[in-house]
Design an enzyme around this catalytic site. Sequence first.
Site, short mmCIF file in Angstrom:
data_model
loop_
_atom_site.label_atom_id
_atom_site.label_comp_id
_atom_site.label_asym_id
_atom_site.label_seq_id
_atom_site.Cartn_x
_atom_site.Cartn_y
_atom_site.Cartn_z
N GLU A 1 33.52 40.35 34.02
CA GLU A 1 32.81 40.83 32.84
C GLU A 1 33.80 40.77 31.69
O GLU A 1 34.90 41.33 31.79
CB GLU A 1 32.34 42.27 33.08
N ARG B 1 38.81 46.22 47.61
CA ARG B 1 39.53 45.87 46.39
C ARG B 1 41.01 46.13 46.57
O ARG B 1 41.42 46.97 47.38
CB ARG B 1 38.97 46.61 45.18
N LYS C 1 39.57 48.98 34.08
CA LYS C 1 39.66 48.36 32.75
C LYS C 1 39.46 49.39 31.64
O LYS C 1 40.06 49.30 30.59
CB LYS C 1 38.61 47.25 32.62
P1 ATP Z 1 35.75 47.74 36.09
O1 ATP Z 1 37.23 47.92 36.00
O2 ATP Z 1 35.06 47.91 34.78
O3 ATP Z 1 35.13 48.43 37.26
P2 ATP Z 1 35.74 45.29 37.51
O4 ATP Z 1 37.13 45.53 37.95
O5 ATP Z 1 34.63 45.31 38.48
O6 ATP Z 1 35.41 46.23 36.33
P3 ATP Z 1 34.86 42.66 36.77
O7 ATP Z 1 35.18 41.91 35.54
O8 ATP Z 1 33.45 42.98 37.04
O9 ATP Z 1 35.73 43.95 36.69
O10 ATP Z 1 35.51 41.95 38.02
C1 ATP Z 1 35.42 40.58 38.26
C2 ATP Z 1 35.63 40.32 39.72
O11 ATP Z 1 36.91 40.79 40.13
C3 ATP Z 1 34.60 41.04 40.57
O12 ATP Z 1 34.14 40.16 41.57
C4 ATP Z 1 35.35 42.19 41.16
O13 ATP Z 1 34.84 42.53 42.40
C5 ATP Z 1 36.77 41.62 41.26
N1 ATP Z 1 37.76 42.70 41.22
C6 ATP Z 1 37.90 43.62 40.26
N2 ATP Z 1 38.88 44.49 40.57
C7 ATP Z 1 39.38 44.10 41.76
C8 ATP Z 1 40.40 44.59 42.62
N3 ATP Z 1 41.12 45.66 42.31
N4 ATP Z 1 40.64 43.91 43.77
C9 ATP Z 1 39.93 42.83 44.08
N5 ATP Z 1 38.96 42.32 43.33
C10 ATP Z 1 38.67 42.94 42.18
MG MG Z 2 32.46 44.78 37.75
#
Ligand code: ATP
Ligand code: MG
Length: 563
Positions: A38, A265, A275
Amino acid sequence: MNNTGKESRPLNFIETIIEEGLKNGKNEGRVHTRFPPEPNGYLHIGHAKSICLNFGLAEKYGGKCNLRFDDTNPVTEEVEYVDSIKEDIRWLGFDWEDREYYASDYFDLLYEFALKLIKNGKAYVDDQSVEAISEQRGTPTQSGTESPCRNRSIEENLELFEKMRNGEFAEGTHVLRAKIDMASPNMHMRDPVIYRIKHASHHRTGDTWCIYPMYDFAHGQSDYFEGITHSICTLEFEVHRPLYDWLVEELKESDYRPHQIEFARLNLSFTIMSKRRLLELVKKGYVRGWDDPRMPTICAFRRRGYTPEAIRFFAERVGVAKRDNVIDVALLEHTIREDLNMRANRVMAVLNPLKVVIINYPEDKVEWMETINNPEDENMGTRKIPFSRELLIEQDDFMEDPPKKFFRLSPGNEVRLKSAYIIKCEKVIKDNNGRIVELHCTYDPDTRSGGPQSNRKVKSTIHWLSSRHAFKAEIRLYDRLFNKEDPGEFDEGQDFISNLNPDSLEILDGYVEPSLKGSRPLEKFQFQRLGYFCVDPDSTEEKLVFNRTVTLRDTWARIQAKA
Ligand code: ATP
Ligand code: MG
């Protein structure tokens, strides 16, 4: 184990699923993944893990990986983030070729799909208040109650949805909901909202729309439109999977279906990865920007001196888990050290200088001492560093009244200067306040490399610079940004800001050897005995600026040795 990012290991559970599918002829043998950020912030190390996984699997199985921006919320998204995300993925070494997609590319298709759901009696417009809708959802242990709007006629729903689309309603007054099951034990299946009104300009579609699809509605359908086979996401979406499948089932026109697979994650100790919180650190000035080297973002790691190879290797090393866990940040630092150990030249730098005069060395003489660039790799060659009568050493390497185990320089004691001579401290010079300002030493001319006494042993070897050749450098020493292992945990009435480490940045005016003059941003060095450092883009012709990437103290290796 080697340093190429590849080590032989058993299949992880996602690879097992993929290989099983390939064996059974699923999806005509296609493997197609996507990375769906996003664009509401910069990418962090958790995203790097997801990027390596998605692009890595596509690479491994001869498939494809799309880059798809999940841009369904016009309020928080910006072009700046889109650009930074692309730069960071490329820097990590991955390529989405021409497959750069946006959920917003599908707004028309999604709208059509919503109409189809309405026409099939599977969606309705709800005009109750947000509070009423949320109250009717029930609790995990208690069924929800059906909305009074649930049984509107198809015609009425079509008419209301069109009015939503045409901007006739205010934000928050109407939503479109999928008609599924208010009694489902899974809250996400209780007639979830799939469209909402937002009178906001979108970074790509401008003012074309004032209704926007919800994430759950857009995501699975985008996967479907792109022919994604394995939709890999993090564990919190496991409970969304029945909805994902329900929607795809309603949409599908063939036997093909994308499948969602969840993994744990990446969490790192001493690190914040939300974020929203990272944005707060930037906006409120707790750090100098998204690329402040103390941040866990990819751009910050780049500026700090981490290499893409090391980050990819780290992602491989931590593996793919099904259960949430926390990885010790010391393992990341250990991986960075291993990588830099192989690639960084060893050079001389003095961070807290103390002047040394070699009283038996001629005033104008300069000798160029040969020194090895990297003992790990003889192909990296040698270079020459100047030696003269006036030197700089580290203040820490001298003690006037040393304790028993202090083997560095002290009155009457000898040390070896790395790649040069053995010197002996003869006299300590102080200013009026009793502060040590200078040491008078003698050198032993026979102890130079190649000289008759070159192998004479002394207890300690220290680094040094020739004072008149040394080049000015600002040195930025970083420590962990948070001083708590889980910075997301705090006392009542506090917030995560209270866990910030007040000493996470120390700036020193130091010196480096002259060969470093003209170094370019992001060039990496090991300052002997001090750590790995990287040239910062703030450097100028007159003054280099260095970021400390990592110290040489490897707490991970120490933990491993004890285990
Ligand atoms: P927020 O911090 O707002 O919750 P998000 O970390 O989900 O957002 P996105 O931009 O939606 O941010 O993430 C893009 C992709 O990265 C998604 O598929 C998400 O699952 C993956 N992702 C985000 N954080 C992690 C993490 N800590 N470990 C592994 N994958 C991640
Ligand atoms: Mg997300």
